[in-house]
Design a protein around this motif. Sequence first.
Motif, PDB file in Angstrom:
ATOM      1  N   ILE A  76      -0.094   5.069   6.834  1.00  0.00           N
ATOM      2  CA  ILE A  76       0.365   5.135   5.443  1.00  0.00           C
ATOM      3  C   ILE A  76      -0.296   6.315   4.730  1.00  0.00           C
ATOM      4  O   ILE A  76       0.358   7.054   3.977  1.00  0.00           O
ATOM      5  CB  ILE A  76       0.042   3.821   4.707  1.00  0.00           C
ATOM      6  CG1 ILE A  76       0.809   2.654   5.333  1.00  0.00           C
ATOM      7  CG2 ILE A  76       0.372   3.942   3.222  1.00  0.00           C
ATOM      8  CD1 ILE A  76       2.304   2.819   5.353  1.00  0.00           C
ATOM      9  N   ASP A  77      -1.578   6.532   4.952  1.00  0.00           N
ATOM     10  CA  ASP A  77      -2.274   7.659   4.337  1.00  0.00           C
ATOM     11  C   ASP A  77      -1.703   8.996   4.825  1.00  0.00           C
ATOM     12  O   ASP A  77      -1.564   9.949   4.052  1.00  0.00           O
ATOM     13  CB  ASP A  77      -3.767   7.597   4.642  1.00  0.00           C
ATOM     14  CG  ASP A  77      -4.501   6.573   3.777  1.00  0.00           C
ATOM     15  OD1 ASP A  77      -3.842   5.954   2.922  1.00  0.00           O
ATOM     16  OD2 ASP A  77      -5.716   6.408   3.962  1.00  0.00           O
ATOM     17  N   MET A  78      -1.385   9.066   6.125  1.00  0.00           N
ATOM     18  CA  MET A  78      -0.792  10.293   6.664  1.00  0.00           C
ATOM     19  C   MET A  78       0.553  10.575   6.003  1.00  0.00           C
ATOM     20  O   MET A  78       0.848  11.713   5.608  1.00  0.00           O
ATOM     21  CB  MET A  78      -0.614  10.163   8.182  1.00  0.00           C
ATOM     22  CG  MET A  78      -1.901  10.074   8.969  1.00  0.00           C
ATOM     23  SD  MET A  78      -1.558   9.681  10.705  1.00  0.00           S
ATOM     24  CE  MET A  78      -3.170   9.114  11.249  1.00  0.00           C
ATOM     25  N   ASN A 123       1.817   1.705  -3.451  1.00  0.00           N
ATOM     26  CA  ASN A 123       0.647   2.170  -4.201  1.00  0.00           C
ATOM     27  C   ASN A 123       0.393   3.656  -3.979  1.00  0.00           C
ATOM     28  O   ASN A 123      -0.033   4.375  -4.896  1.00  0.00           O
ATOM     29  CB  ASN A 123      -0.578   1.352  -3.779  1.00  0.00           C
ATOM     30  CG  ASN A 123      -1.821   1.688  -4.581  1.00  0.00           C
ATOM     31  OD1 ASN A 123      -1.753   1.862  -5.794  1.00  0.00           O
ATOM     32  ND2 ASN A 123      -2.956   1.787  -3.912  1.00  0.00           N
ATOM     33  N   ARG A 124       0.639   4.142  -2.768  1.00  0.00           N
ATOM     34  CA  ARG A 124       0.401   5.549  -2.465  1.00  0.00           C
ATOM     35  C   ARG A 124       1.510   6.458  -3.009  1.00  0.00           C
ATOM     36  O   ARG A 124       1.228   7.554  -3.508  1.00  0.00           O
ATOM     37  CB  ARG A 124       0.325   5.759  -0.942  1.00  0.00           C
ATOM     38  CG  ARG A 124      -0.873   5.160  -0.255  1.00  0.00           C
ATOM     39  CD  ARG A 124      -2.162   5.787  -0.704  1.00  0.00           C
ATOM     40  NE  ARG A 124      -3.044   4.782  -1.287  1.00  0.00           N
ATOM     41  CZ  ARG A 124      -3.950   5.007  -2.204  1.00  0.00           C
ATOM     42  NH1 ARG A 124      -4.109   6.207  -2.714  1.00  0.00           N
ATOM     43  NH2 ARG A 124      -4.700   4.043  -2.673  1.00  0.00           N
ATOM     44  N   GLU A 149       0.832  -1.206   0.000  1.00  0.00           N
ATOM     45  CA  GLU A 149       0.000   0.000   0.000  1.00  0.00           C
ATOM     46  C   GLU A 149       0.865   1.253   0.000  1.00  0.00           C
ATOM     47  O   GLU A 149       0.515   2.248  -0.644  1.00  0.00           O
ATOM     48  CB  GLU A 149      -0.934  -0.006   1.216  1.00  0.00           C
ATOM     49  CG  GLU A 149      -1.850   1.205   1.332  1.00  0.00           C
ATOM     50  CD  GLU A 149      -2.816   1.361   0.155  1.00  0.00           C
ATOM     51  OE1 GLU A 149      -3.448   2.435   0.059  1.00  0.00           O
ATOM     52  OE2 GLU A 149      -2.941   0.427  -0.675  1.00  0.00           O
ATOM     53  N   ALA A 190       1.618   9.511   3.083  1.00  0.00           N
ATOM     54  CA  ALA A 190       1.407   9.862   1.679  1.00  0.00           C
ATOM     55  C   ALA A 190       0.959  11.313   1.545  1.00  0.00           C
ATOM     56  O   ALA A 190       1.428  12.046   0.659  1.00  0.00           O
ATOM     57  CB  ALA A 190       0.387   8.925   1.053  1.00  0.00           C
ATOM     58  N   ASN A 191       0.061  11.728   2.413  1.00  0.00           N
ATOM     59  CA  ASN A 191      -0.433  13.106   2.349  1.00  0.00           C
ATOM     60  C   ASN A 191       0.684  14.103   2.636  1.00  0.00           C
ATOM     61  O   ASN A 191       0.840  15.122   1.940  1.00  0.00           O
ATOM     62  CB  ASN A 191      -1.571  13.277   3.352  1.00  0.00           C
ATOM     63  CG  ASN A 191      -2.634  14.265   2.889  1.00  0.00           C
ATOM     64  OD1 ASN A 191      -3.643  14.426   3.544  1.00  0.00           O
ATOM     65  ND2 ASN A 191      -2.415  14.936   1.778  1.00  0.00           N
ATOM     66  N   TYR A 206      -6.273  -1.177  10.322  1.00  0.00           N
ATOM     67  CA  TYR A 206      -6.817   0.136   9.995  1.00  0.00           C
ATOM     68  C   TYR A 206      -5.896   1.250  10.487  1.00  0.00           C
ATOM     69  O   TYR A 206      -5.749   2.282   9.827  1.00  0.00           O
ATOM     70  CB  TYR A 206      -8.219   0.289  10.596  1.00  0.00           C
ATOM     71  CG  TYR A 206      -9.196  -0.743  10.094  1.00  0.00           C
ATOM     72  CD1 TYR A 206      -9.692  -0.673   8.802  1.00  0.00           C
ATOM     73  CD2 TYR A 206      -9.603  -1.800  10.906  1.00  0.00           C
ATOM     74  CE1 TYR A 206     -10.583  -1.621   8.329  1.00  0.00           C
ATOM     75  CE2 TYR A 206     -10.497  -2.757  10.438  1.00  0.00           C
ATOM     76  CZ  TYR A 206     -10.977  -2.667   9.150  1.00  0.00           C
ATOM     77  OH  TYR A 206     -11.848  -3.622   8.684  1.00  0.00           O
ATOM     78  N   LEU A 217      -2.915   1.380   8.088  1.00  0.00           N
ATOM     79  CA  LEU A 217      -3.303   2.009   6.830  1.00  0.00           C
ATOM     80  C   LEU A 217      -3.469   3.521   7.001  1.00  0.00           C
ATOM     81  O   LEU A 217      -3.136   4.295   6.097  1.00  0.00           O
ATOM     82  CB  LEU A 217      -4.599   1.392   6.306  1.00  0.00           C
ATOM     83  CG  LEU A 217      -4.479  -0.009   5.721  1.00  0.00           C
ATOM     84  CD1 LEU A 217      -5.862  -0.619   5.492  1.00  0.00           C
ATOM     85  CD2 LEU A 217      -3.694   0.021   4.399  1.00  0.00           C
ATOM     86  N   ALA A 218      -3.967   3.934   8.149  1.00  0.00           N
ATOM     87  CA  ALA A 218      -4.118   5.368   8.411  1.00  0.00           C
ATOM     88  C   ALA A 218      -2.756   6.047   8.447  1.00  0.00           C
ATOM     89  O   ALA A 218      -2.594   7.174   7.934  1.00  0.00           O
ATOM     90  CB  ALA A 218      -4.862   5.591   9.724  1.00  0.00           C
TER      91      ALA A 218
END
Length: 287
Positions: free
Chosen positions: A247-249, A148-149, A145, A251-252, A241, A244-245
Amino acid sequence: MDLFHVLSDEDEKRSRLDRRLAQLALDDVDFVVNASISEMAARAGVSPPTITRFCRRLGCKGYPDFKVQLARLAYVGLRYVKPDVPAETPGEVAADIIANAQNALFQLQRQLDLSALETAARLLRGADFIQAFGASGNSAMIVNELHNRLFRLGCRINASNDHNMNAMLSAAAQPGTVVFGSSFTGRDMALVHCLELLRERGVPSIVITQSGSPVAAAADVVLAVDLPEGRNIFRPTATRYAYLAVIDMLANLVAYADRSTALRTLRGIKQELVSRRDGDDRQLLGD
């Protein structure tokens, strides 16, 4: 011998008495492990010789051997002997999964080290190349992931889920490389070996893992996620979860750190998807 399967006797091949004694043992493992044969017999309402014969019918040499085998069940974890299953209907399962996901994110927000998150994002954005190491299911999914990000933000990144390959990549890592590792338990000693190789070579490493673990100790930047697991062994871990959060942080933050590069790459990807697949820009960037 796996005593749990013997005691469970799902085919009901044993006598009613044996099934009752087996259930007594499963219902209170701690008592039986610490009880004398007389105490066990008294609780069961039978004689000590009856207990001895029961143990031998299970394949044990006697009551002492039975207690040793039973103690091994407790070592693995009693939730794997008597799992907690609070939800069974589709509605209950849905509510349980969502509640645990929400709780994982809430706990993550309270414990997240924002300074470490900022440092990790800065390292990733400034890297010439990123290697992401994971294995064993959940962590493999996490590093995939991350790949992917970040590729869509213009980062050069590779995700690897093979321990031997990870070790070789660590030994071959060049200056300008940053390595990201994932381990839910923090006890992945193959990953620890990779991190030690990287430290010897002066290659910075980032890990998402449990604090105070061997993996955390071997890394340069630690994104600690310390969430308790419930007793329901059938429910997939809600810790996913939280990971994944994170990873999103990352990426952002990586996107914001170099918006022009991120925007250029995102626009190129979107142009390809709109022209070939979607017809407009309303769909997700990916499938």
